[in-house]
Design an enzyme around this catalytic site. Structure first.
Site, PDB file in Angstrom:
ATOM      1  N   LYS A 171       0.984  -1.159   0.002  1.00 16.55           N
ATOM      2  CA  LYS A 171       0.090   0.071  -0.056  1.00 16.55           C
ATOM      3  C   LYS A 171       0.667   1.294  -0.062  1.00 16.55           C
ATOM      4  O   LYS A 171       0.344   2.320  -0.668  1.00 16.55           O
ATOM      5  CB  LYS A 171      -0.774  -0.003   1.238  1.00 16.55           C
ATOM      6  CG  LYS A 171      -2.063  -1.057   0.955  1.00 16.55           C
ATOM      7  CD  LYS A 171      -3.192  -0.874   1.900  1.00 16.55           C
ATOM      8  CE  LYS A 171      -4.248  -1.628   1.754  1.00 16.55           C
ATOM      9  NZ  LYS A 171      -5.400  -2.133   2.853  1.00 16.55           N
TER      10      LYS A 171
ATOM     11  N   LYS B  59      -7.445 -11.660  -8.107  1.00 18.25           N
ATOM     12  CA  LYS B  59      -8.510 -11.605  -7.026  1.00 18.25           C
ATOM     13  C   LYS B  59      -9.768 -10.393  -7.628  1.00 18.25           C
ATOM     14  O   LYS B  59      -9.324  -9.363  -7.783  1.00 18.25           O
ATOM     15  CB  LYS B  59      -8.267 -11.080  -5.437  1.00 18.25           C
ATOM     16  CG  LYS B  59      -8.186 -12.057  -4.672  1.00 18.25           C
ATOM     17  CD  LYS B  59      -7.599 -11.572  -3.310  1.00 18.25           C
ATOM     18  CE  LYS B  59      -8.731 -11.937  -2.244  1.00 18.25           C
ATOM     19  NZ  LYS B  59      -8.205 -11.958  -0.898  1.00 18.25           N
TER      20      LYS B  59
ATOM     21  N   LYS C  75     -12.301  -4.381  -5.456  1.00 19.74           N
ATOM     22  CA  LYS C  75     -13.152  -3.188  -5.516  1.00 19.74           C
ATOM     23  C   LYS C  75     -12.506  -2.203  -6.132  1.00 19.74           C
ATOM     24  O   LYS C  75     -12.847  -1.055  -6.663  1.00 19.74           O
ATOM     25  CB  LYS C  75     -13.845  -2.665  -3.998  1.00 19.74           C
ATOM     26  CG  LYS C  75     -12.877  -2.544  -2.915  1.00 19.74           C
ATOM     27  CD  LYS C  75     -13.704  -2.208  -1.760  1.00 19.74           C
ATOM     28  CE  LYS C  75     -12.792  -2.466  -0.423  1.00 19.74           C
ATOM     29  NZ  LYS C  75     -13.541  -2.580   0.657  1.00 19.74           N
TER      30      LYS C  75
END
Ligand code: TRP
Length: 354
Positions: free
Chosen positions: A115, A217, A220
């Protein structure tokens, strides 16, 4: 030898829309656990600030996660559904854990590395300390079992490390206050205040993949909305997305071995199996030898039949914000009472004057 009371805790961030991966991978597991366990399910809004500081509609996002929990079947009266910031004891315990955890432990977190990206110096301190707040979420209730996706395994190992270091560093104080529990960790007898947390990984469909690329995966944050089924999608959207879902030209195999090297086929069969509470082998016994032109319409019917009542209930709940807010407030009150009991003891163990 005493034992910690079994208690399930999990959290979902109010960022972006929930999708089929969240539903099959997490929420359905939350629902299944509530029959046999005491459960606390939390909308982790404090964590959401680490993804993005300023949110367009944080309140709406919080309500929509809570609505998804309830629409999926979580009983907020028997169990607890609330938003994290409404129980400030999470942040208080996180501070103490910031002083327990080591910088070296945090530096090893793969999620932080992912991140933060290349510009680590510019990542927020909150993003770095994220796992410490997550440990506090769980341990402020002295919860024992945490259903999560496999991407959270490392964070739960860190939670165990924090609990263990706290138990060891404060062992004299814990003994003096008489608040610990005698347990066995591995072979070792330990006098612990915080329990060793167990991850519950797996479930009906632990990994739902993108409909555009069976090796990624479902997410969103994927730029293509066609890659995912959102929980708020209507029947037309669900149908269109499955019709456009990537596949290969072959018929479905009769056995699961035949799915090897066919990630898209594997994913769609997995989704069908999870939605119908069957095994992949069972689904292939029915559809083996069939083309996707036959399988996809069956999958669409099943997905629409399963998801549309949930979507409808979510919309109904979202339209009545006073009702959903009252549920969250009631949950926060009950969670807060439990968290305050722990924090009173922790303040005593650490040695603060009260
Ligand atoms: N980190 C979790 C995720 O991204 C969310 C979370 C926050 C959580 N606190 C938690 C999950 C405590 C389980 C328990 O999915």
């Amino acid at each position: 030898m005493a034992e910690f009371q079994p208690l399930v805790f999990s959290g979902v961030q109010p960022t972006g829309n929930l999708h089929l991966g969240n539903y099959l991978g997490a929420i359905r597991k939350f629902v299944a656990l509530q029959d046999e366990h005491d459960c606390i399910y939390c909308v982790v809004d404090l964590h959401a600030l680490t993804a993005q500081l300023v949110h367009e509609d944080m309140k709406g996002q919080i309500r929509s996660i809570a609505a998804a929990f309830i629409a999926s079947g979580i009983d907020p009266k028997k169990h607890i559904v609330f938003n994290q910031s409404a129980v400030p004891q999470h942040a208080e315990l996180a501070w103490i854990f910031n002083c327990v955890a080591r910088i070296g432990w945090m530096n090893r977190m793969t999620q932080f590395k992912d991140k933060a990206g290349k510009d680590r110096e510019n990542a927020s301190l909150g993003l770095f300390a994220y796992p410490s707040l997550m440990a506090a979420d769980i341990l402020v209730y002295r919860a024992t079992h945490v259903p999560v996706g496999d991407d959270q395994k490392q964070h739960l190992e860190l939670t165990r490390d924090i609990a263990q270091k706290f138990n060891i560093d404060f062992s004299e104080h814990i003994r003096r206050t008489g608040l610990g529990v005698d347990i066995v960790v591995g072979e070792e007898p330990v006098h612990a205040y915080f329990p060793p947390v167990e991850p519950l990984i797996g479930g009906p469909a632990p990994r739902v993949m993108s409909l555009r690329d069976g090796t990624k995966k479902m997410s969103k944050s994927d730029a293509s909305d066609l890659s995912r089924i959102n929980l708020m999608d209507d029947a037309d959207a669900i149908s269109k997305k499955f019709r456009k879902a990537k596949t290969d030209p072959d018929a479905l195999p009769g056995e699961t071995e035949g799915l090897a090297g066919r990630p898209e086929a594997d994913n769609l069969v997995g989704i069908y199996a999870a939605l119908s509470d069957r095994t992949k082998a069972d689904v292939l016994a029915e559809f083996g030898g069939q083309q996707f032109s036959v399988f996809k319409p069956a999958l669409i019917d099943l997905a629409v039949a399963t998801l549309s009542p949930i979507t409808a209930e979510m919309r109904r709940l979202m339209d009545d914000t006073r009702h959903i807010d009252a549920i969250l407030r009631d949950g926060a009150e009950r969670a807060g009472a439990r968290a305050e009991k722990t924090m009173n003891e922790v303040r005593d163990i650490v040695g603060f004057l009260r």
